[in-house]
Design a protein around this motif. Sequence first.
Motif, short mmCIF file in Angstrom:
data_model
loop_
_atom_site.label_atom_id
_atom_site.label_comp_id
_atom_site.label_asym_id
_atom_site.label_seq_id
_atom_site.Cartn_x
_atom_site.Cartn_y
_atom_site.Cartn_z
N LEU A 64 0.85 -1.19 0.00
CA LEU A 64 0.00 0.00 0.00
C LEU A 64 0.88 1.24 0.00
CD1 LEU A 64 -2.77 1.42 0.33
CD2 LEU A 64 -2.50 1.13 2.80
N MET A 65 0.74 2.05 -1.05
CA MET A 65 1.48 3.31 -1.12
C MET A 65 0.51 4.45 -0.84
SD MET A 65 4.13 2.80 -4.31
CE MET A 65 5.32 3.97 -3.63
N LEU A 66 0.84 5.25 0.16
CA LEU A 66 -0.05 6.32 0.61
C LEU A 66 0.47 7.68 0.15
CD1 LEU A 66 -0.60 5.10 4.28
CD2 LEU A 66 -2.24 4.97 2.41
N VAL A 67 -0.42 8.47 -0.42
CA VAL A 67 -0.11 9.86 -0.72
C VAL A 67 -0.33 10.66 0.57
CG1 VAL A 67 -0.71 11.88 -2.10
CG2 VAL A 67 -0.82 9.58 -3.12
N GLY A 68 0.71 11.35 1.03
CA GLY A 68 0.62 12.01 2.32
C GLY A 68 0.88 11.04 3.46
N TRP A 69 1.84 10.14 3.25
CA TRP A 69 2.15 9.09 4.24
C TRP A 69 2.54 9.71 5.58
CZ3 TRP A 69 6.90 5.31 4.01
CH2 TRP A 69 6.67 4.22 4.86
N GLY A 70 3.17 10.86 5.55
CA GLY A 70 3.63 11.48 6.79
C GLY A 70 2.60 12.38 7.45
N GLY A 71 1.37 12.36 6.96
CA GLY A 71 0.31 13.16 7.57
C GLY A 71 -0.32 12.47 8.76
N ASN A 72 -1.35 13.09 9.32
CA ASN A 72 -2.01 12.52 10.50
C ASN A 72 -2.58 11.13 10.21
OD1 ASN A 72 -1.43 15.04 11.44
ND2 ASN A 72 -3.52 15.60 11.98
N ASN A 73 -3.28 10.99 9.08
CA ASN A 73 -3.90 9.70 8.76
C ASN A 73 -2.85 8.64 8.44
OD1 ASN A 73 -6.48 10.76 9.07
ND2 ASN A 73 -6.64 11.36 6.94
N GLY A 74 -1.87 9.02 7.61
CA GLY A 74 -0.86 8.04 7.20
C GLY A 74 -0.05 7.52 8.37
N SER A 75 0.39 8.41 9.26
CA SER A 75 1.20 7.97 10.40
C SER A 75 0.36 7.16 11.39
CB SER A 75 1.83 9.18 11.10
OG SER A 75 0.84 10.08 11.57
N THR A 76 -0.92 7.50 11.53
CA THR A 76 -1.77 6.77 12.47
C THR A 76 -2.09 5.37 11.95
OG1 THR A 76 -2.76 8.86 13.22
CG2 THR A 76 -3.96 6.84 13.74
N VAL A 77 -2.41 5.25 10.67
CA VAL A 77 -2.66 3.93 10.08
C VAL A 77 -1.42 3.05 10.21
CG1 VAL A 77 -3.01 2.72 7.90
CG2 VAL A 77 -4.47 4.63 8.49
#
Length: 221
Positions: A64-77
């Motif tokens: 899974l590649m996340l756009v905005g991985w370092g944001g609130n959602n990405g880091s929490t997931v």
Amino acid sequence: MPMQTSLKPVVESPNVRYSEETIEADYEYENTRCSKDENGVLKVFPMKTLITFRTQRKVPKLGLMLVGWGGNNGSTVTGAIIANKHQMSWNTKEGVVKANYFGSITQASTVLIGKDYDGKDVYIPMKELLPMVNPNDIILDGWDISGLNLAQAMERARVLDYNLQEKLRPYMEKMKPRAAIYDPDFIAANQDERADNVLQTKDKWEQVTQVRKDIRDFKAK
């Protein structure tokens, strides 16, 4: 009391076939077609369509590649998956909390599949219905305009309990987002100060080329 079981179901039916590689199931879909005849009479024709579903029994590797991985959602997931994978527990003011997937439809819900011979409802976890990926096995990667590693991003997000953050830190500080496309037209103005991890490209086609390369590199892992 309803019966709940974690056993994987085996369907005994001529419409379901098991092999080492696949599960095949035949389903008869019923529908209707309508038309008017020359006298203006509406005629309804029942229709049946046979559909065969084929499911691979071997669960594939999932990335899974996340756009905005370092944001609130990405880091929490990311933190949630790691906490569950390593069965972490941590102290809070309410007591000790253990990582879980409560709230996940596939991981925390059950499905009614029928009744037993005593007339009691039988439920099984949804994740046991068919072969499916365990979230703990998902491989994560992604992009972000901020160059902070995922441990720093998690701390900045202030979503997870501090004691859990401390346990996650050794795993997440090794994770760093790839350089991202930065277009001010699609990013909030207050994000400008953290944009220190952006692609240095001449045009949009070069950006597309780099993102495609990132995806190929990730799939090759």
